[in-house]
Design a protein around this motif. Structure first.
Motif, PDB file in Angstrom:
ATOM      1  N   THR A   1      -7.161   1.485  -3.410  1.00 47.34           N
ATOM      2  CA  THR A   1      -6.713   1.788  -2.051  1.00 47.34           C
ATOM      3  C   THR A   1      -7.086   3.200  -1.626  1.00 47.34           C
ATOM      4  OG1 THR A   1      -4.842   0.265  -2.283  1.00 47.34           O
ATOM      5  CG2 THR A   1      -4.688   1.936  -0.551  1.00 47.34           C
ATOM      6  N   ASP A   2      -6.910   4.172  -2.525  1.00 44.97           N
ATOM      7  CA  ASP A   2      -7.128   5.568  -2.132  1.00 44.97           C
ATOM      8  C   ASP A   2      -8.591   5.910  -1.911  1.00 44.97           C
ATOM      9  OD1 ASP A   2      -7.764   5.273  -4.777  1.00 44.97           O
ATOM     10  OD2 ASP A   2      -6.792   7.112  -5.472  1.00 44.97           O
TER      11      ASP A   2
ATOM     12  N   GLU B   1     -11.093  -5.643   5.637  1.00 46.94           N
ATOM     13  CA  GLU B   1      -9.788  -5.221   5.149  1.00 46.94           C
ATOM     14  C   GLU B   1      -8.630  -6.011   5.739  1.00 46.94           C
ATOM     15  OE1 GLU B   1      -9.759  -0.589   4.386  1.00 46.94           O
ATOM     16  OE2 GLU B   1     -10.523  -0.986   6.400  1.00 46.94           O
TER      17      GLU B   1
ATOM     18  N   GLU C   1      -3.829   0.328  11.862  1.00 43.12           N
ATOM     19  CA  GLU C   1      -4.115   1.329  10.833  1.00 43.12           C
ATOM     20  C   GLU C   1      -4.202   0.647   9.463  1.00 43.12           C
ATOM     21  OE1 GLU C   1      -5.596   4.048   9.417  1.00 43.12           O
ATOM     22  OE2 GLU C   1      -4.709   4.911  11.240  1.00 43.12           O
ATOM     23  N   THR C   2      -5.229   0.985   8.682  1.00 39.45           N
ATOM     24  CA  THR C   2      -5.402   0.413   7.345  1.00 39.45           C
ATOM     25  C   THR C   2      -5.569   1.472   6.267  1.00 39.45           C
ATOM     26  OG1 THR C   2      -7.817   0.261   7.611  1.00 39.45           O
ATOM     27  CG2 THR C   2      -6.509  -1.640   8.315  1.00 39.45           C
ATOM     28  N   THR C   3      -5.770   2.710   6.646  1.00 39.53           N
ATOM     29  CA  THR C   3      -6.000   3.770   5.659  1.00 39.53           C
ATOM     30  C   THR C   3      -4.760   3.983   4.797  1.00 39.53           C
ATOM     31  OG1 THR C   3      -7.528   4.879   7.161  1.00 39.53           O
ATOM     32  CG2 THR C   3      -6.641   6.184   5.337  1.00 39.53           C
TER      33      THR C   3
ATOM     34  N   MET D   1      -3.392   1.915   2.794  1.00 40.52           N
ATOM     35  CA  MET D   1      -2.607   0.699   2.595  1.00 40.52           C
ATOM     36  C   MET D   1      -3.369  -0.264   1.699  1.00 40.52           C
ATOM     37  SD  MET D   1      -1.514   0.177   6.601  1.00 40.52           S
ATOM     38  CE  MET D   1      -0.517  -1.272   6.286  1.00 40.52           C
ATOM     39  N   THR D   2      -2.639  -0.996   0.861  1.00 35.97           N
ATOM     40  CA  THR D   2      -3.279  -2.029   0.061  1.00 35.97           C
ATOM     41  C   THR D   2      -3.646  -3.194   0.969  1.00 35.97           C
ATOM     42  OG1 THR D   2      -1.242  -3.222  -0.456  1.00 35.97           O
ATOM     43  CG2 THR D   2      -1.834  -1.367  -1.893  1.00 35.97           C
TER      44      THR D   2
ATOM     45  N   GLU E   1      -0.551  -5.052   2.000  1.00 35.93           N
ATOM     46  CA  GLU E   1       0.248  -4.389   3.029  1.00 35.93           C
ATOM     47  C   GLU E   1      -0.395  -4.537   4.406  1.00 35.93           C
ATOM     48  OE1 GLU E   1       2.135  -0.849   0.208  1.00 35.93           O
ATOM     49  OE2 GLU E   1       0.291  -0.516   1.347  1.00 35.93           O
ATOM     50  N   ILE E   2      -1.728  -4.501   4.451  1.00 34.31           N
ATOM     51  CA  ILE E   2      -2.424  -4.645   5.730  1.00 34.31           C
ATOM     52  C   ILE E   2      -2.146  -6.014   6.335  1.00 34.31           C
ATOM     53  CG2 ILE E   2      -4.682  -4.764   6.836  1.00 34.31           C
ATOM     54  CD1 ILE E   2      -5.660  -2.752   4.707  1.00 34.31           C
TER      55      ILE E   2
ATOM     56  N   GLY F   1       1.354  -6.532   7.639  1.00 32.88           N
ATOM     57  CA  GLY F   1       1.624  -5.876   8.909  1.00 32.88           C
ATOM     58  C   GLY F   1       1.372  -6.755  10.115  1.00 32.88           C
TER      59      GLY F   1
END
Length: 481
Positions: free
Chosen positions: A132-133, A385, A447-449, A451-452, A455-456, A459
């Motif tokens: 993710t990072d 993503e 927003e996706t930055t 986030m796994t 999680e995306i 949302g």
């Protein structure tokens, strides 16, 4: 920062992204061949309408390529699907290198379109193999390869005949076809096919740490991409979700985890094309001439490619920034740059000898530089993503088809717009579109930055679905990126 074991991931990302180096050559080839076809001793003579077809033909078959290879990526894996894209590329570049008439050029350019819209396969591969990072960093490598391909085509076009340039790219396509044999398939796709032993080896190779994976059921391979994982109780981005009840293909594709990101991606693609970036890319020589830039067209094309490459490299430093912030910044920078060009045209467009015409290349370079932060790469990367694993390959194919058809329309209609409304009006509209894009990024873009993938997707779920999931308890799933 990139960890030591990410050297392997950098290798796999580069191998898969090399196809976009070739696609960069496809995009840049129109700026190579069209000026040479205008020469008195040109092998083939073309008029303005024929030139627009040569420039836009690669985008005509993009929907077919996107849908076919999107399906194949779900059915046979991301790696094999990517290798198959090199087949039409090798044929098309070989035909162009031996072209003797306009028909040969048309066919060669059309065949490249079968592979031009298949970047979603690469984005999905990168998204499924990156932590993710560091996922934004590796997704930008994709864009870097496109820029390198454009730069290479511009340099080769300034040095060699267009048929020689085509022959060089044909050889590189053969290399690109062989290279994926040395990279693994994604562990998510392997687990979806019940190949757990292979998936675990790949996960260890990539450095993934999965907990409680042995407690999760194995999913059988679906009969078709449209029904991929339709048996999941929820449209999740992982392949280890618990199976509850069957869901129809219709229910899978009409859920909020599909239609919400679809609308967001389509809006982003519309903003991207309205900004005029790809028009500048395909018609760089003509745009420079019409805007009174005094620098030679091919030289200006090389400068623009250098600005694109520089923007890509600089944007890597900001890969951890929120996508909304990057998009707003990118759109505002493009708007300010293009407004400078438009202001110059309104002030000196009718002058016989406008002052400082050679400096007008600077705002164009700035425009391309700012585009690389978000407006160019993000509409494509977010598609890899935002969607659940059940429909990721197929939806990427559909959205890439839409994105490239919008690009085809913009490139084909540009000469007519200039002829009807004038160069100043057209690029004024592009400047306004850049500002609208910045507003879209600031207030609308999901927003996706940071986030796994899980999680995306979560949302986009409806409130009732989230409440039901909380009531039923958490679902155990592997901690993949």
């Amino acid at each position: 920062m990139i960890r030591l074991f990410d050297i392997d991931r950098f290798f796999t990302t580069s191998v898969m992204s090399f196809q976009q180096f070739i696609i960069g050559g496809v995009f840049g080839f129109s700026a190579v061949i069209l000026p040479q076809l205008e020469l008195p001793n040109a092998l083939v003579k073309v008029d303005g309408d024929q030139a627009s077809w040569i420039a836009s033909f690669p985008l005509l078959l993009c929907p077919i390529g996107s849908l076919v290879f999107g399906y194949l990526s779900d059915r046979f894996g991301r790696k094999l699907s990517l290798q198959l894209t090199y087949v039409p590329l090798i044929i098309s570049w070989s035909l162009l290198s031996n072209a003797e008439c306009l028909k040969d050029i048309y066919i060669g350019r059309m065949l490249t379109g079968l592979a031009t819209g298949t970047g979603g396969v690469i984005y999905v591969y990168i998204a499924e193999t990156s932590p993710t990072d560091s996922r934004p960093f590796f997704l930008l490598i994709y864009t870097l390869f496109v820029g390198l391909g454009l730069m290479t085509s511009a340099i080769l076009g300034a040095l060699f005949h267009w048929r020689t340039v085509a022959a060089v790219y044909a050889v590189m396509c053969a290399v690109g076809f062989v290279a994926p044999f040395f990279v693994p398939s994604t562990p998510m796709w392997l687990r979806a096919r019940g190949r757990d032993a292979e998936a675990r080896k790949v996960e260890q190779w990539f450095g993934f740490e999965l907990d409680r994976i042995d407690d999760l059921p194995t999913l059988p391979p679906p009969p078709c991409a449209a029904a991929a994982m339709a048996t999941l109780s929820r449209a999740d981005s992982t392949v280890g979700a618990i199976v509850e009840t069957n869901k129809s293909c219709w229910a899978t594709y009409t859920g909020p985890t599909v239609w919400k990101p679809t609308l967001a991606a389509l809006a982003f693609f519309c903003c991207q094309q309205a900004s005029g970036f790809y028009v500048l890319l395909f018609y760089s020589v003509d745009v420079m001439r019409d805007c009174r830039v005094s620098i030679d067209g091919m030289t200006a094309a090389v400068y623009l490619c250098a600005a694109r490459l520089t923007g890509t490299v600089v944007s890597l430093v900001f890969q951890s920034a929120p996508k909304r912030t990057l998009t707003a910044f990118s759109g505002l920078g493009m708007c300010a740059s293009m407004s400078t060009v438009v202001g110059y045209l309104y002030a000196y467009g009718d002058a016989a000898d406008p002052p400082a015409a050679d400096l007008l290349i600077v705002p164009f370079l700035s425009y391309v530089f700012f585009a690389m932060f978000a407006v160019l790469p993000l509409p494509f990367s977010v598609c890899g993503e935002m969607f659940p694993m059940a429909v990721k390959g197929t939806m990427n194919g559909i959205l890439y088809s839409c994105g490239y058809e919008l690009m085809f329309a913009a490139i084909k209609v540009y000469p007519m717009l200039v002829s009807s409304f004038g160069i100043r009006a057209v690029w004024t509209g592009c400047a306004v579109a850049c500002f609208v894009t910045s507003l879209f990024g600031a207030f609308v873009l999901p927003e996706t930055t940071g986030m796994t993938l899980n999680e995306i997707v979560d949302g986009f779920r409806s409130s009732s679905d989230k409440a039901r999931r909380v009531k039923n308890g958490p679902v155990i799933k592997p901690q993949i990126p």
